[in-house]
Design an enzyme around this catalytic site. Structure first.
Site, PDB file in Angstrom:
ATOM      1  N   HIS A   1       5.970 -13.017  25.621  1.00 19.70           N
ATOM      2  CA  HIS A   1       6.412 -13.736  24.430  1.00 19.70           C
ATOM      3  C   HIS A   1       7.615 -14.611  24.705  1.00 19.70           C
ATOM      4  O   HIS A   1       7.832 -15.588  24.007  1.00 19.70           O
ATOM      5  CB  HIS A   1       6.635 -12.759  23.278  1.00 19.70           C
ATOM      6  CG  HIS A   1       5.322 -12.289  22.733  1.00 19.70           C
ATOM      7  ND1 HIS A   1       4.771 -11.098  23.108  1.00 19.70           N
ATOM      8  CD2 HIS A   1       4.442 -12.903  21.925  1.00 19.70           C
ATOM      9  CE1 HIS A   1       3.593 -10.984  22.521  1.00 19.70           C
ATOM     10  NE2 HIS A   1       3.364 -12.063  21.795  1.00 19.70           N
TER      11      HIS A   1
ATOM     12  N   CYS B   1      -6.093 -19.258  19.280  1.00 22.86           N
ATOM     13  CA  CYS B   1      -4.655 -19.529  19.180  1.00 22.86           C
ATOM     14  C   CYS B   1      -3.891 -18.915  20.343  1.00 22.86           C
ATOM     15  O   CYS B   1      -2.673 -19.053  20.425  1.00 22.86           O
ATOM     16  CB  CYS B   1      -4.095 -19.053  17.844  1.00 22.86           C
ATOM     17  SG  CYS B   1      -4.147 -17.268  17.672  1.00 22.86           S
TER      18      CYS B   1
HETATM   19  C1  PEP Z   1      -2.657 -13.518  21.508  1.00 21.03           C
HETATM   20  O1  PEP Z   1      -2.590 -12.302  21.746  1.00 21.03           O
HETATM   21  O2  PEP Z   1      -3.396 -14.314  22.120  1.00 21.03           O
HETATM   22  C2  PEP Z   1      -1.822 -14.096  20.434  1.00 21.03           C
HETATM   23  C3  PEP Z   1      -1.979 -15.342  20.047  1.00 21.03           C
HETATM   24  O3  PEP Z   1      -0.842 -13.304  19.909  1.00 21.03           O
HETATM   25  P1  PEP Z   1       0.522 -12.968  20.709  1.00 21.03           P
HETATM   26  O4  PEP Z   1       0.574 -13.834  21.935  1.00 21.03           O
HETATM   27  O5  PEP Z   1       1.642 -13.248  19.786  1.00 21.03           O
HETATM   28  O6  PEP Z   1       0.355 -11.523  21.024  1.00 21.03           O
END
Ligand code: PEP
Ligand code: MG
Length: 540
Positions: free
Chosen positions: A188, A501
């Site tokens: 993240h 996403c």
């Molecule tokens: C994912 O897991 O691809 C997502 C978009 O959520 P995050 O990256 O915030 O876990």
């Protein structure tokens, strides 16, 4: 001149002074000392310094946080005055002849354990304070005083690794770029750097030593290189490359206002991923068709305590108003693993990625969830809102969520508070379980959004955070592609749209494959919107 080779994460070339940011507790080892008086004095000086830092923090934050929120610093100061904490540290130094820093590490562990074992939720909330206070002491003892010594001018920040919380705490104007020894492309911290458009590289290895602190450096987010003390020739070459990059960026801006349409005439929505209300400005600057993922947990991470309904409402309203009717998908709280709020520290888990996180927290602590839902529904009248739920694994969870939504909207009705009746509810498809039951899930919701970051982690059984596994983490592995295909087919069979996403959406080498599968939209970091538009226009 030294050139270190890493992996690119966010493109861009920046030149500036290197600032090495160290996390103190990772570098402290146990030592037996002769001169215990000297260690006691070190601890006493650090304690006094920490107290005055906290006093200053309290005074400077009251005007914008209010007295109640700022009182967290008073509570932390009280811990530093607490006889038990002080005598525990002194005892470690005097009786076990330990170095002061290690004695503080032990105190941090001991008092966190003590507070966690008390049933009372209020007492448990002190665990975060114990850790924060101990970290402050350690920064002082180790010569790095955290916020107090962050540079006042723009620098390239380097570290062993950054957490999303570290990045949120930096002044964006002073961060030219980010470079880490370890790290992962889908952590993240990396994702946040992408949404904030901060040129970044990871995996530079142990050679990126603290002795480079203060040196001139060039961070190349195209090649993944960090050049320290560049010679004149290199500096000139890189300045030229930087200019070319900037010109290419300007060229991309010419695509603003154009359609995301393939040569075959298929229209693909391109949305932006954001982590704050400010992200909307960048999304609009790059002409995103909407917000495909607002990671609302960053509101919680940036806050010193649980954000209130009113605080959240104001942020959601601002985002919806600024997007002027374009689609805005806000994902409910997805805390856990590498996304931690200082006041929300669940017990240590053996497998945090598989643990108490995301929608599991929302369903287990409905008070937190309802506050967020109330804020979202109240804001819904100011734009075009979709709400999305993370880490879903069952139809049952969706039914529970809908029950809670019914309670929230009933409360709003009885309080005569307006909300939109057109809010669409969607889920993230980011677990193999969700893919396998996507046919059933599709009957329950209005849309799917595929989170390839977690979906890859769980499908391949590869920790997305582990830098050693970086080369194995492959979001376009045939197994993941197959998962995406199954999801798209089941969504379309039920007549609902589906987007991606996760970071794979920005992988331009696979845009054509996603289009062939029938994906309806791709949501990427704001600075990838126009490169993706360019790519879609070149696809068949
Ligand atoms: C994912 O897991 O691809 C997502 C978009 O959520 P995050 O990256 O915030 O876990
Ligand atoms: Mg995820």
């Amino acid at each position: 001149m030294v050139t270190l080779k890493g992996t690119k994460v966010v493109s861009g070339i920046v030149i500036g002074r290197l600032f090495v940011y160290m996390h103190p507790d990772k570098h402290i080892s146990r030592a037996t000392v002769e001169d215990t008086d000297a260690q006691l004095k070190l601890f006493e000086d650090a304690r006094n310094k920490a107290i005055s830092q906290l006093e200053e923090l309290y005074d400077s934050s009251v005007p914008y946080l209010g007295e109640t929120n700022a009182s967290i610093f008073v509570a932390q100061e009280m811990l530093l005055e607490d006889g038990k904490y002080i005598s525990f540290v002194r005892k470690q130094i005097e009786e076990s002849r330990l170095n002061a820093a290690y004695a503080v590490v032990l105190a941090s562990d001991e008092f966190s354990r003590l507070f966690t074992s008390i049933e009372d939720k209020y007492m448990q909330s002190h665990v975060a304070d114990v850790r924060d206070v101990s970290e402050r002491l350690l920064r002082i003892l180790c010569g790095a005083e955290g916020e107090m010594v962050l540079p006042q001018e723009p620098c390239i920040y380097a570290s062993d690794d950054f957490s999303a919380g570290d990045i949120v705490g930096f002044n964006r104007d002073n961060v030219l770029g980010l470079a880490t020894m370890f790290g992962s492309q889908v952590s993240h911290a990396s994702i946040l750097a992408g949404t904030m458009g901060i040129p970044s590289i990871i995996g530079l290895g142990q050679e990126m030593l603290s002795i480079y602190d203060g040196r001139c450096a060039i961070l190349d987010g195209q090649s993944g290189e960090l050049i320290i003390d560049p010679d004149k020739k290199t500096l000139e070459r890189m300045k030229k490359k930087q200019k070319e990059y900037e010109e290419h960026q300007k060229m991309l801006l010419l695509l603003k206002g154009k359609n995301n349409i393939t040569r075959g005439g298929k229209y693909i929505n391109v949305y932006a991923n954001i982590g704050s209300a400010e992200g909307v400005e960048t999304a609009l600057m790059y002409d995103a068709g909407g917000i495909g993922l607002f990671r609302s947990e960053f509101i919680y991470i940036e806050s010193l305590t649980y954000p209130t309904e009113e605080e959240q409402f104001n942020i959601y309203r601002e985002v919806l108003e600024k997007m002027r009717g374009r689609k805005v998908i806000i994902r409910t709280l997805d805390l856990g693993t590498d996304k931690q709020a200082s006041y929300f520290r669940p017990e240590k888990e053996n497998n945090p990625a598989l643990g108490y996180r995301a929608v599991r927290i929302s369903l287990a602590q409905p008070g937190i969830f309802k506050t967020q839902l109330r804020a979202l529904f109240r804001a819904s009248v100011f734009g075009n809102l979709d709400i999305m739920f993370p880490l879903i694994i069952s139809v049952e969870e969706i039914r529970q969520i809908k029950d809670i939504i019914r309670e929230v909207t009933a409360e709003l009705d009885s309080d005569n508070i307006e909300y939109s009746r057109d809010v669409r509810l969607g889920i993230m498809i980011e677990t193999p379980a969700a893919v396998m039951i996507s046919e059933e899930l599709a009957g329950e919701v209005d849309f799917f959004s595929i989170g390839t970051n977690d979906l890859t982690q769980f499908t391949l059984a590869i920790d997305r955070q582990n830098p050693k596994l970086e080369t194995y983490f492959n979001s376009i592995h045939p197994a993941v592609m197959k998962m995406i295909e199954i999801t798209v087919n089941n969504a379309h069979k039920a007549g609902i749209p589906v987007d991606i996403c996760g970071e794979a959406a920005a992988d331009l080498t696979h845009t054509q494959d996603f289009i062939n599968m029938g994906i309806d939209a791709l949501s990427v970091a704001p600075n990838m919107v126009l490169p993706l538009r360019k790519k879609i226009r070149e696809c068949d």
